[in-house]
Scaffold this motif. Structure first.
Motif, PDB file in Angstrom:
ATOM      1  N   GLY A   1       0.461  -1.061  -0.361  1.00  7.77           N
ATOM      2  CA  GLY A   1       0.154  -0.059   0.349  1.00  7.77           C
ATOM      3  C   GLY A   1       0.755   1.246   0.002  1.00  7.77           C
ATOM      4  O   GLY A   1       0.387   2.419  -0.534  1.00  7.77           O
ATOM      5  N   GLU A   2       1.800   1.255   0.912  1.00  2.95           N
ATOM      6  CA  GLU A   2       2.845   2.434   0.473  1.00  2.95           C
ATOM      7  C   GLU A   2       3.793   2.575  -0.532  1.00  2.95           C
ATOM      8  O   GLU A   2       4.184   3.260  -0.717  1.00  2.95           O
ATOM      9  CB  GLU A   2       4.069   2.342   1.851  1.00  2.95           C
ATOM     10  CG  GLU A   2       2.508   2.604   3.426  1.00  2.95           C
ATOM     11  CD  GLU A   2       3.275   2.182   4.258  1.00  2.95           C
ATOM     12  OE1 GLU A   2       4.601   1.479   4.615  1.00  2.95           O
ATOM     13  OE2 GLU A   2       2.588   2.720   5.068  1.00  2.95           O
TER      14      GLU A   2
ATOM     15  N   SER B   1      -1.044   6.074  -8.377  1.00  2.00           N
ATOM     16  CA  SER B   1      -0.486   6.576  -7.544  1.00  2.00           C
ATOM     17  C   SER B   1       0.316   7.444  -8.324  1.00  2.00           C
ATOM     18  O   SER B   1       0.979   8.512  -7.460  1.00  2.00           O
ATOM     19  CB  SER B   1       1.027   5.958  -6.882  1.00  2.00           C
ATOM     20  OG  SER B   1       1.318   5.446  -7.534  1.00  2.00           O
ATOM     21  N   ALA B   2       0.172   8.440  -9.219  1.00  3.68           N
ATOM     22  CA  ALA B   2       0.520   8.659  -9.859  1.00  3.68           C
ATOM     23  C   ALA B   2       0.474  10.181  -9.573  1.00  3.68           C
ATOM     24  O   ALA B   2      -1.008  10.665  -9.946  1.00  3.68           O
ATOM     25  CB  ALA B   2       0.817   8.847 -11.623  1.00  3.68           C
ATOM     26  N   GLY B   3       1.227  11.554  -9.311  1.00  2.45           N
ATOM     27  CA  GLY B   3       0.574  12.335  -8.830  1.00  2.45           C
ATOM     28  C   GLY B   3      -0.364  12.157  -7.675  1.00  2.45           C
ATOM     29  O   GLY B   3      -0.668  13.880  -6.701  1.00  2.45           O
TER      30      GLY B   3
ATOM     31  N   THR C   1      -1.001   8.872   2.542  1.00  3.33           N
ATOM     32  CA  THR C   1      -1.375   7.950   3.236  1.00  3.33           C
ATOM     33  C   THR C   1      -1.953   6.510   3.479  1.00  3.33           C
ATOM     34  O   THR C   1      -3.237   6.490   1.804  1.00  3.33           O
ATOM     35  CB  THR C   1      -1.400   8.376   4.472  1.00  3.33           C
ATOM     36  OG1 THR C   1      -2.815   8.602   4.668  1.00  3.33           O
ATOM     37  CG2 THR C   1      -0.910   9.585   5.117  1.00  3.33           C
ATOM     38  N   TYR C   2      -1.866   5.144   3.715  1.00  2.00           N
ATOM     39  CA  TYR C   2      -2.257   3.952   3.224  1.00  2.00           C
ATOM     40  C   TYR C   2      -2.804   3.357   4.832  1.00  2.00           C
ATOM     41  O   TYR C   2      -1.933   2.886   5.787  1.00  2.00           O
ATOM     42  CB  TYR C   2      -1.555   2.726   2.112  1.00  2.00           C
ATOM     43  CG  TYR C   2      -2.128   1.823   2.550  1.00  2.00           C
ATOM     44  CD1 TYR C   2      -2.903   1.507   1.294  1.00  2.00           C
ATOM     45  CD2 TYR C   2      -1.760   0.615   2.771  1.00  2.00           C
ATOM     46  CE1 TYR C   2      -3.658   0.885   1.409  1.00  2.00           C
ATOM     47  CE2 TYR C   2      -2.198  -0.342   2.967  1.00  2.00           C
ATOM     48  CZ  TYR C   2      -3.725  -0.506   2.015  1.00  2.00           C
ATOM     49  OH  TYR C   2      -4.130  -1.696   2.056  1.00  2.00           O
TER      50      TYR C   2
ATOM     51  N   THR D   1      -6.031   4.756   0.432  1.00  2.00           N
ATOM     52  CA  THR D   1      -5.203   5.922   0.127  1.00  2.00           C
ATOM     53  C   THR D   1      -5.813   7.501   0.267  1.00  2.00           C
ATOM     54  O   THR D   1      -6.937   6.696  -0.481  1.00  2.00           O
ATOM     55  CB  THR D   1      -4.911   5.641  -0.803  1.00  2.00           C
ATOM     56  OG1 THR D   1      -4.527   3.692  -1.000  1.00  2.00           O
ATOM     57  CG2 THR D   1      -3.544   6.204  -1.410  1.00  2.00           C
ATOM     58  N   LYS D   2      -5.040   8.182   1.207  1.00  2.00           N
ATOM     59  CA  LYS D   2      -5.951   9.799   1.316  1.00  2.00           C
ATOM     60  C   LYS D   2      -4.797  10.227   0.546  1.00  2.00           C
ATOM     61  O   LYS D   2      -3.024  10.134   1.076  1.00  2.00           O
ATOM     62  CB  LYS D   2      -5.643   9.960   2.711  1.00  2.00           C
ATOM     63  CG  LYS D   2      -7.136   9.408   3.173  1.00  2.00           C
ATOM     64  CD  LYS D   2      -7.759   9.670   4.442  1.00  2.00           C
ATOM     65  CE  LYS D   2      -9.264   9.547   4.880  1.00  2.00           C
ATOM     66  NZ  LYS D   2      -9.464   9.768   5.657  1.00  2.00           N
TER      67      LYS D   2
END
Length: 149
Positions: free
Chosen positions: A40-41, A80-82, A87-88, A111-112
């Motif tokens: 996730g990270e 996850s791009a951009g 945080t996961y 994910t935030k």
């Protein structure tokens, strides 16, 4: 071809789930939770994802598409791009251990972060099938579905 992969994945999961389950030892649960959090990270870090995801993984993406390892990694990179300050958080873990080297895990992940100057939140439910290969747990099957906000 994609339908065949999806059907094979579902048959595999059904076969695994139909065998008598064993309790998953706490240390195995903690190791797999740690591995899931690393995933996730990882964002788009191909090297990290390559260590977590098995070479012959069978995966189903968030839109129902069949994915191989390269497609699953590309999907992770695209999501996850951009995203800045991401945080996961994962919770609601459930486990089943049909054999000593296979564990099935489900959980919710969120994910935030900031994307294009706006707060972005993505939540999903995941089903991972882990197999111990050469002493290391690797994801050999994966399905992810978005959770409506």
């Amino acid at each position: 071809m994609k339908r065949i992969i999806v059907i094979a994945f579902l048959i595999m999961v059904a076969a695994v789930l139909s065998t008598p389950a064993k309790n998953v030892p706490a240390d195995v649960q903690q190791a797999l939770i740690a591995l899931d959090k690393q995933w996730g990270e990882a964002g788009g870090d191909t090297a990290k994802l390559d260590k977590i995801i098995g070479d012959n993984v069978l995966a189903i993406g968030a839109k129902g598409e069949a994915q191989d390892k390269q497609q699953l990694i590309a999907s992770n990179k695209a999501l996850s791009a951009g995203v800045q300050n991401g945080t996961y958080t994962a919770d609601e873990y459930k486990f089943d251990m049909p054999s000593s080297d296979v564990v099935i895990m489900t959980h919710r992940g969120t994910t935030k972060g900031m994307q294009n100057g706006k707060e972005a939140t993505e939540s999903h439910r995941s089903l991972h099938v882990f197999q111990k290969q050469n002493g290391q747990w690797r994801v050999v099957a994966n399905a992810q579905l978005p959770v409506a906000e």
